[in-house]
Structures are given as C-alpha cells and as structure tokens.
Write an enzyme that holds these catalytic residues in place. Sequence first.
Site, PDB file in Angstrom:
ATOM      1  N   ALA A   1       7.738 -14.090 -13.862  1.00 29.71           N
ATOM      2  CA  ALA A   1       9.008 -14.672 -13.178  1.00 29.71           C
ATOM      3  C   ALA A   1       8.780 -15.257 -11.909  1.00 29.71           C
ATOM      4  O   ALA A   1       9.697 -15.382 -10.980  1.00 29.71           O
ATOM      5  CB  ALA A   1      10.121 -13.501 -13.164  1.00 29.71           C
TER       6      ALA A   1
ATOM      7  N   ALA B   1       4.190 -17.053  -0.731  1.00 35.88           N
ATOM      8  CA  ALA B   1       3.716 -18.440  -0.442  1.00 35.88           C
ATOM      9  C   ALA B   1       4.649 -18.871   0.808  1.00 35.88           C
ATOM     10  O   ALA B   1       5.688 -19.032   0.833  1.00 35.88           O
ATOM     11  CB  ALA B   1       3.883 -19.376  -1.811  1.00 35.88           C
ATOM     12  N   GLN B   2       3.660 -18.880   1.980  1.00 33.86           N
ATOM     13  CA  GLN B   2       4.290 -19.275   3.077  1.00 33.86           C
ATOM     14  C   GLN B   2       4.288 -20.782   3.522  1.00 33.86           C
ATOM     15  O   GLN B   2       5.445 -21.346   3.560  1.00 33.86           O
ATOM     16  CB  GLN B   2       3.713 -18.468   4.292  1.00 33.86           C
ATOM     17  CG  GLN B   2       3.499 -17.096   4.085  1.00 33.86           C
ATOM     18  CD  GLN B   2       2.421 -16.580   5.135  1.00 33.86           C
ATOM     19  OE1 GLN B   2       1.888 -17.273   5.909  1.00 33.86           O
ATOM     20  NE2 GLN B   2       2.536 -15.379   5.021  1.00 33.86           N
ATOM     21  N   GLY B   3       3.164 -21.303   3.781  1.00 34.22           N
ATOM     22  CA  GLY B   3       3.027 -22.606   4.411  1.00 34.22           C
ATOM     23  C   GLY B   3       3.971 -23.748   4.007  1.00 34.22           C
ATOM     24  O   GLY B   3       4.572 -24.452   4.552  1.00 34.22           O
ATOM     25  N   GLY B   4       4.042 -23.824   2.514  1.00 33.19           N
ATOM     26  CA  GLY B   4       4.944 -24.997   2.144  1.00 33.19           C
ATOM     27  C   GLY B   4       4.409 -25.406   0.763  1.00 33.19           C
ATOM     28  O   GLY B   4       3.689 -24.908  -0.205  1.00 33.19           O
TER      29      GLY B   4
ATOM     30  N   GLU C   1      -1.400 -29.400   7.210  1.00 27.96           N
ATOM     31  CA  GLU C   1      -2.337 -28.237   6.714  1.00 27.96           C
ATOM     32  C   GLU C   1      -3.677 -29.007   6.580  1.00 27.96           C
ATOM     33  O   GLU C   1      -3.881 -30.094   6.456  1.00 27.96           O
ATOM     34  CB  GLU C   1      -1.658 -27.746   5.365  1.00 27.96           C
ATOM     35  CG  GLU C   1      -0.819 -26.847   5.770  1.00 27.96           C
ATOM     36  CD  GLU C   1      -0.165 -25.640   4.644  1.00 27.96           C
ATOM     37  OE1 GLU C   1       0.452 -24.605   4.848  1.00 27.96           O
ATOM     38  OE2 GLU C   1      -0.328 -26.236   3.315  1.00 27.96           O
TER      39      GLU C   1
ATOM     40  N   ASP D   1      -3.709 -10.939 -15.538  1.00 27.81           N
ATOM     41  CA  ASP D   1      -3.533 -10.176 -16.634  1.00 27.81           C
ATOM     42  C   ASP D   1      -3.479 -11.648 -17.716  1.00 27.81           C
ATOM     43  O   ASP D   1      -3.850 -11.353 -19.025  1.00 27.81           O
ATOM     44  CB  ASP D   1      -2.130  -9.558 -16.665  1.00 27.81           C
ATOM     45  CG  ASP D   1      -1.973  -8.396 -15.830  1.00 27.81           C
ATOM     46  OD1 ASP D   1      -3.105  -7.940 -15.562  1.00 27.81           O
ATOM     47  OD2 ASP D   1      -1.120  -8.111 -15.098  1.00 27.81           O
TER      48      ASP D   1
ATOM     49  N   HIS E   1      -8.689 -17.683   1.027  1.00 28.51           N
ATOM     50  CA  HIS E   1      -8.059 -18.298   2.600  1.00 28.51           C
ATOM     51  C   HIS E   1      -8.573 -17.954   3.674  1.00 28.51           C
ATOM     52  O   HIS E   1      -9.065 -16.625   3.482  1.00 28.51           O
ATOM     53  CB  HIS E   1      -6.478 -17.855   2.162  1.00 28.51           C
ATOM     54  CG  HIS E   1      -5.600 -18.395   3.065  1.00 28.51           C
ATOM     55  ND1 HIS E   1      -5.638 -18.365   4.584  1.00 28.51           N
ATOM     56  CD2 HIS E   1      -4.723 -19.323   2.904  1.00 28.51           C
ATOM     57  CE1 HIS E   1      -4.620 -19.024   5.232  1.00 28.51           C
ATOM     58  NE2 HIS E   1      -4.197 -19.908   4.105  1.00 28.51           N
TER      59      HIS E   1
ATOM     60  N   ARG F   1     -10.577 -25.611   3.523  1.00 31.76           N
ATOM     61  CA  ARG F   1     -10.488 -23.998   3.285  1.00 31.76           C
ATOM     62  C   ARG F   1     -11.984 -23.378   3.126  1.00 31.76           C
ATOM     63  O   ARG F   1     -12.405 -22.466   3.905  1.00 31.76           O
ATOM     64  CB  ARG F   1      -9.514 -23.371   2.406  1.00 31.76           C
ATOM     65  CG  ARG F   1      -8.235 -23.388   2.824  1.00 31.76           C
ATOM     66  CD  ARG F   1      -7.317 -22.700   1.796  1.00 31.76           C
ATOM     67  NE  ARG F   1      -6.058 -23.268   2.140  1.00 31.76           N
ATOM     68  CZ  ARG F   1      -4.907 -22.777   1.659  1.00 31.76           C
ATOM     69  NH1 ARG F   1      -5.006 -22.312   0.660  1.00 31.76           N
ATOM     70  NH2 ARG F   1      -3.576 -23.167   2.258  1.00 31.76           N
TER      71      ARG F   1
ATOM     72  N   HIS G   1      -7.461 -15.839  -2.610  1.00 27.20           N
ATOM     73  CA  HIS G   1      -6.175 -16.363  -2.351  1.00 27.20           C
ATOM     74  C   HIS G   1      -5.705 -16.992  -3.565  1.00 27.20           C
ATOM     75  O   HIS G   1      -4.490 -16.686  -3.880  1.00 27.20           O
ATOM     76  CB  HIS G   1      -6.281 -17.247  -1.200  1.00 27.20           C
ATOM     77  CG  HIS G   1      -4.939 -18.020  -0.797  1.00 27.20           C
ATOM     78  ND1 HIS G   1      -3.743 -17.173  -0.424  1.00 27.20           N
ATOM     79  CD2 HIS G   1      -4.437 -19.031  -0.722  1.00 27.20           C
ATOM     80  CE1 HIS G   1      -2.635 -17.902  -0.287  1.00 27.20           C
ATOM     81  NE2 HIS G   1      -2.903 -19.255  -0.525  1.00 27.20           N
TER      82      HIS G   1
ATOM     83  N   GLU H   1      -0.470 -20.710 -11.738  1.00 20.97           N
ATOM     84  CA  GLU H   1      -1.763 -20.489 -11.376  1.00 20.97           C
ATOM     85  C   GLU H   1      -2.650 -19.884 -12.547  1.00 20.97           C
ATOM     86  O   GLU H   1      -3.863 -20.113 -12.544  1.00 20.97           O
ATOM     87  CB  GLU H   1      -1.819 -19.397 -10.309  1.00 20.97           C
ATOM     88  CG  GLU H   1      -3.105 -19.087  -9.802  1.00 20.97           C
ATOM     89  CD  GLU H   1      -2.940 -18.224  -8.346  1.00 20.97           C
ATOM     90  OE1 GLU H   1      -1.927 -17.820  -7.825  1.00 20.97           O
ATOM     91  OE2 GLU H   1      -4.059 -17.707  -7.982  1.00 20.97           O
TER      92      GLU H   1
ATOM     93  N   ARG I   1      -8.553 -26.123  -4.277  1.00 26.17           N
ATOM     94  CA  ARG I   1      -7.280 -26.865  -4.303  1.00 26.17           C
ATOM     95  C   ARG I   1      -6.790 -26.955  -2.857  1.00 26.17           C
ATOM     96  O   ARG I   1      -7.265 -26.484  -2.040  1.00 26.17           O
ATOM     97  CB  ARG I   1      -6.235 -25.390  -4.575  1.00 26.17           C
ATOM     98  CG  ARG I   1      -4.793 -25.879  -4.708  1.00 26.17           C
ATOM     99  CD  ARG I   1      -3.827 -24.823  -4.935  1.00 26.17           C
ATOM    100  NE  ARG I   1      -4.214 -23.398  -4.152  1.00 26.17           N
ATOM    101  CZ  ARG I   1      -3.358 -23.400  -3.103  1.00 26.17           C
ATOM    102  NH1 ARG I   1      -2.450 -24.134  -2.755  1.00 26.17           N
ATOM    103  NH2 ARG I   1      -3.594 -22.311  -2.444  1.00 26.17           N
TER     104      ARG I   1
ATOM    105  N   LEU J   1       2.648 -24.434  -5.123  1.00 26.34           N
ATOM    106  CA  LEU J   1       3.880 -24.456  -5.398  1.00 26.34           C
ATOM    107  C   LEU J   1       4.453 -25.749  -6.340  1.00 26.34           C
ATOM    108  O   LEU J   1       5.251 -25.626  -7.367  1.00 26.34           O
ATOM    109  CB  LEU J   1       4.946 -24.270  -4.347  1.00 26.34           C
ATOM    110  CG  LEU J   1       4.803 -22.834  -3.530  1.00 26.34           C
ATOM    111  CD1 LEU J   1       5.580 -22.893  -2.196  1.00 26.34           C
ATOM    112  CD2 LEU J   1       5.369 -21.899  -4.369  1.00 26.34           C
TER     113      LEU J   1
END
Length: 500
Positions: free
Chosen positions: A10, A43-46, A110, A205, A226, A272, A333, A357, A368, A374
């Site tokens: 979900a 997920a933070q950055g954007g 970023e 899974d 990360h 990264r 990450h 993912e 990536r 996202l």
Amino acid sequence: MNPDFLVIGAGVAGLRAAIELAEAGQVLVVAKDSLRESSSEYAQGGIAVALSDDDEVELHERDTLIAGDGLCDRAAVRTLVEEGPAAIQQLIDWGAEFDREGTKLAFTREGAHSRSRVLHAHGDSTGREIARTLYQKAASLPNVTFRSYAAATDLLLAEGVCGASFHDAKTMRDIAICARGVLLATGGLGSVFLNTTNPAVATGDGVAMAYRAGAEIGDIEFVQFHPTALHVEGAPRFLISEAMRGEGAYLRNADGDRFMERYHPLKELAPRDVVARAIVAETTRTGAGHVYLDLTHREAGFVRGRFPRIYETCLRYGVDFERQPVPVAPAAHYAMGGVRTDLDGRTTLPRLFAAGEVASTGVHGANRLASNSLLEGVVFGARAGRAMRESAAALRTAPMREPEGGSGGPAEQTQRVAWEKCGIVRDGKGLREACEWLARRAAPERSEERNMREVALLIARCALAREESRGAHFRTDYPAQRAEFAKHSVVKKDAEIVFR
Ligand code: SIN
C-alpha cells in the site's frame, strides 16, 4: 469474496495502480502492517521532476543515465522523465501540497542532479504527502478496498499467478486470495541488512515470493547505501535527507575536516555511492563509527523550518541540528534490482505484475539518481495498473497450487552477514562466505526470515558473479568497470545466473 485485482503493498506504487484498476473491477489492496507503514511514508527529500524554469526533460534523462553508470534501460528512463511532469500535475490535481516559494513550486538540489529539480512537501515529508493523496483518492473509489496486517507468504500458481497466500496477524489465520491479476508493490529489501533507513517491513518479500514462483529477478546485486543515516546509540538508522546537503550541509570527519573535497569535485553532492564509500574510508581511517553532518553555519531556525521531521527526530535522540554537527553513517536504502518487468509492469510470469521498488525495469541502472523513486512509483504504478486493466478481459480466476517453500534462519544473523559481506565494500572471499552461510541455514521458518535469507543469498550470488565495480556495487578485488559486464544480471529458480 475474491477481488478481480490483488495489489500487494500500500505504498505509492500500489496505491497509484489501484486507482487505475478501479475502473475495471474490484481491487483489494493488502498491507503487511498498517496501511501507512511503507517505505513511501519515510521518503523525505522529494520527488525529482523536470518542471523548473531552467530544467528540461533531456537534462533529467542525462543525469539519470549518468548516475546509472552504463546500466540504465534507456526506454525506461525516457518513460520516467517524460511522463513525470504530467504525473506530478495529476498529484496536485488530486490534492498533493508540494512546498512553494510564493505561488511557484519550490525545487531543491540533491546529489548528481545538474539542476534544482526536487519537489518536496512539508519540508521533509514528501513521501507521506504523496501517499496521503493517493490513499485519499483510492479510498474514495467504491471499487477499492483495503486490508491491513496481512503478510503475503507466497504466490499461488495456476496458468501463471492467480493469487497469494497471506498470514493475517489480526485473526492469526492463513488465508488465500485469488484474483485475475496480481500486482507486487511490496517495496524494498533494506531490512535484509543490519543497518538500513527502511522500515522493518522492507524484507524483500516480493522478490523472494516471485523468485520461488519462478519469475526472473534482475540486477539484485545493486543495493544503494544512503550516506547519511542517523548514527546515535539506541536510535534507529533514521534517514537524514540528502536535501540537507543540497541546502549546504557539510560532511566532516572525526577530526572536523570537510573530507569530501578529497574524493570528488562535487564534494558533498557527489553521487551517493561515492559519498558512502568516502565515509567508509574516513571512518576506517579515523576509527570512529561515524562522520558528522553539519548545518550549524545556516541561520538559526533554518533546519527547524525546512526539515521539521528530521529536526524533531534528532532532538528526540539528543542531538540538536541547529547547534551541533550530527553523527551519521551509511545504511542500506534502496534496491535498484528486483522482479524483472517490462515498461508496463509485466513480469516473466503470466498475470503477475510488479511496480515500484520491488520491480526491476532497468530505470535506475547500477545506481539510482536521488528522488527518482517516488516518481518511479507514480509513473510505473500507473502504467502497471493500466496494463492489468487492459488485459483483464483475458484473465480469469483459476484453481491454484502453492510453490514449494524454502527454509529460514534467524533474521539478525542474516542481517549481519548481509551487512558485513554484501555491503558497501565487497570482495570475492566475503561474498563466497556469505553464499555458503546463507545457503546452509535451515528452519525454523517464519516467512519474513525465510524471505530475508533468500534475498540476501540472491544478492550475494549475483554480486559474486559480477566481477567488476559499477554504480553501487563495489568490489575491492575487481575495482574497475568491465565492458563485458555492461549487462543486467538475471537469476531464476533452478537456473544459472546469466548476464544479458
Ligand atoms: C533523501 O531524502 O535523501 C532520500 C531521497 C532518495 O532516496 O531518493
């Protein structure tokens, strides 16, 4: 009653697909934990998208290809960057509130992006805002229903994939759900590793179930670490967004030196994998278990205002970003590989689709680009939903059988082996040891532990077979890229690993 379409997971990809599927029949979205507990939520950055005045789709495409280090599927990248702007507009139409400067969308920078093209929401809660929007939209559709706390344990097979078995944690019962089409949107596998930014539910899974059912798994050796997860005793490895470095944060070693200038011309905004390995080199040299992320040179109130969730979380664990450099270290990450699909989410098994993912479209190549995931979830989730919808007429529910199970080992030992032998810096000896250890483990069986061990073994086997370094996969015994490995790894049950 069985639904027409079963969506397992979900997060953003599953929800986006469910919205498309609702036009063609009953959709059931099943979550392993609460409906909110997915990697999307964290997920933070954007979300990266070529929408700012000085940006172009071609530049986003180029940056994605460069980050992917020669292994991106060009058509997948083109699809992502080209369909991105419309996908974002749709989210806005459905109520997503991205941060703005005045009336214009606000973009941040970023690592490895040549433009500021990362949209964000509530500062550092971008995934949460997108998931909220998609959930509200999906829940408003009469054909979509949800079930929480039901962990998928295996895919059910008959004329391809015809459903899945679940363990329902509320009733403590095992159940089978059949459907005309099944979408895996189970997210990532970070929890296979001892240190991860992912929530505990991210145990690979989808990859493990698809592998047991006979689907092809691609590029699974490529795991992105990360560079900056919170590294404080007793705290979870909470993600400290790359957007902080985009806003000027410095990385300093235990001696207080800004070391990134010795590793890459882009310094803190290098790709990264480069930053993560530089941190490993520095921590190995200094003997400290971490480096520091420093934003103390920004004006008072900046961190609190721009990164409220990070600020509050760090404060809860005793570090004040406004006043002190914060201890950070790399953590697993994101999985670039996964269940192989075409651009419409079709796996190699009939009636099984995958998006987000868990899928491997080749869009991320070997590494990536930050904040492309996202976008991947909304673009490829929608495409998979449409493809399932369009093929629905040809699909019917069929009687099922379960694939053979594997055998498991205690989760923490698996995580330690994966971290130590299949982590940021790898070599043949360690990978062989990991393969032997992971292959030897036997019962007791808990489906998550079994999945983690099986996925760790796939990572170790494919990393051993890839005798080169590329993107996020770095081997000290093969430190250079090799032309003969400019191919995707493909592994499938009862078959040798091939590169193609
Ligand atoms: C971050 O905010 O640093 C994570 C973004 C991403 O992984 O794409």
